[in-house]
Write an enzyme that holds these catalytic residues in place. Structure first.
Site, mmCIF file in Angstrom:
data_model
loop_
_atom_site.group_PDB
_atom_site.id
_atom_site.type_symbol
_atom_site.label_atom_id
_atom_site.label_comp_id
_atom_site.label_asym_id
_atom_site.label_seq_id
_atom_site.Cartn_x
_atom_site.Cartn_y
_atom_site.Cartn_z
ATOM 1 N N ASP A 58 0.831 -1.206 0.000
ATOM 2 C CA ASP A 58 0.000 0.000 0.000
ATOM 3 C C ASP A 58 0.867 1.259 0.000
ATOM 4 O OD1 ASP A 58 0.880 -0.135 2.617
ATOM 5 O OD2 ASP A 58 -1.112 -0.186 3.525
ATOM 6 N N SER A 59 2.191 1.062 0.000
ATOM 7 C CA SER A 59 3.114 2.168 -0.248
ATOM 8 C C SER A 59 2.857 2.808 -1.607
ATOM 9 C CB SER A 59 4.562 1.670 -0.178
ATOM 10 O OG SER A 59 4.742 0.523 -0.995
ATOM 11 N N ASP A 97 -0.868 -6.274 0.187
ATOM 12 C CA ASP A 97 -1.320 -5.625 1.416
ATOM 13 C C ASP A 97 -2.835 -5.503 1.468
ATOM 14 O OD1 ASP A 97 0.980 -5.088 2.860
ATOM 15 O OD2 ASP A 97 1.324 -3.142 1.921
ATOM 16 N N LYS A 126 -1.058 -9.465 3.465
ATOM 17 C CA LYS A 126 -0.347 -8.887 4.605
ATOM 18 C C LYS A 126 -1.255 -7.911 5.332
ATOM 19 C CE LYS A 126 3.137 -5.863 4.127
ATOM 20 N NZ LYS A 126 2.754 -4.715 4.994
ATOM 21 N N GLU A 128 -1.411 -5.280 9.025
ATOM 22 C CA GLU A 128 -0.600 -4.588 10.013
ATOM 23 C C GLU A 128 -1.262 -4.619 11.383
ATOM 24 O OE1 GLU A 128 0.322 -0.609 8.826
ATOM 25 O OE2 GLU A 128 1.034 -1.196 6.825
ATOM 26 N N GLU A 195 9.295 -3.782 10.857
ATOM 27 C CA GLU A 195 9.709 -2.479 10.348
ATOM 28 C C GLU A 195 10.152 -1.555 11.468
ATOM 29 O OE1 GLU A 195 8.215 1.135 7.381
ATOM 30 O OE2 GLU A 195 6.954 -0.640 7.680
#
Length: 284
Positions: A58-59, A97, A126, A128, A195
């Site tokens: 999602d960057s 993501d 993925k 978070e 991270e």
């Protein structure tokens, strides 16, 4: 303007990556390489350079859409870019993501969102966050959806974290990260991105969970592998570069930089030869 396909100069096809194959590489001591990827062309470039894992991150909100965070990225954006990468890749393992707001409400919501990404071509999703998502991870993995967890700095929650700060610096914070990692592994997560955490925490979590593939970004050299945002690796991300990131197009002492393919190959080679990341500049 038309585009005419050139004759293929790609190397012979590699053995397709799978979770058992990735685990086997890690068990033999080979560091894994992951890079973000958002389209079919770069999927081929990165794969041909030897990258084992492609992350549709999602960057893309930052480097493709021009936003200041990943929060505005929608599930439909992730589906589109996952489909593009899936069309281009041949053997790499493809992770996508789950974006902000697409999985936090309930395990059922997470499952519905994950199914859309899997149908678009993802082989793993993925998400978070820590302990609060353990039930969600278990719900997904019990239904056949491989999960990569993400701990430490979680960009989707950057506002709640007070900015881009190192996580787990003190003993209490490190203990929470270690507990969350173990809980994620026990719930079925097969991979974990760490991270912006101290090198010691990255090492401890990797040692604590031998069956879990740990992928570091600003987490030291003791993880199972490394990941970078592609645009950071190429030195084209606007603004100040984090100190754990290296511009792989730069050749010290030369005014001529490396091209994209050679820069990615250098990243792969340096990760596997333990030349990257450099613990002397990690310094957390």
């Amino acid at each position: 303007m038309s585009v005419h396909p050139a004759e293929s100069t790609a190397p012979a096809a590699r053995q397709a990556m799978s979770l058992p194959r990735l685990r086997d590489l890690a068990a033999r001591g080979e560091k894994l390489t992951m890079l973000t990827c958002y389209d079919a062309t770069f999927a081929r470039v990165l794969e041909d350079a030897g990258v084992e894992i492609l992350l549709v991150g999602d960057s893309l909100g930052n480097v493709i859409q021009g936003d200041t965070s990943t929060v505005p990225v929608a599930l439909v954006d992730m589906e589109y870019h996952t489909r593009c990468v899936a069309r281009g890749k041949r053997s790499a393992w493809l992770v996508a993501d789950l974006p902000f707001g697409a999985y936090e409400r309930s395990p059922e919501q997470a499952f519905d969102s994950a199914v859309k990404l899997m149908r678009a071509g993802a082989q793993m999703v993925k998400l978070e966050g820590g302990g609060v998502l353990v039930d969600t991870v278990r719900f997904l993995t019990e239904r056949g959806i491989p999960v990569c967890a993400h701990l430490g700095l979680t960009p989707q929650r950057v506002h709640a974290l007070g900015g881009f700060r190192v996580q787990g610096r003190d003993d209490a914070g490190a203990a929470v990260l270690r507990a969350d990692a173990k809980a994620m592994a026990e719930a079925g997560a097969a991979m974990l991105v760490l991270e912006l955490v101290p090198s010691s925490v990255g090492r401890q979590i990797t040692e604590d969970n031998p069956g879990l593939l740990t992928i570091g970004i600003g987490a030291g050299a003791s993880t199972s592998g490394q990941v970078l945002v592609l645009h950071d690796l190429l030195g084209i991300t606007p603004g100040k570069r984090p100190r754990f990131v290296r511009d792989f197009t730069h050749v010290p002492g030369s005014e001529v930089g490396l091209g994209i393919r050679d820069a990615v190959r250098t990243y792969v080679d340096d990760v596997k030869a333990l030349r990257f990341p450099d613990e002397s500049i990690h310094g957390f």
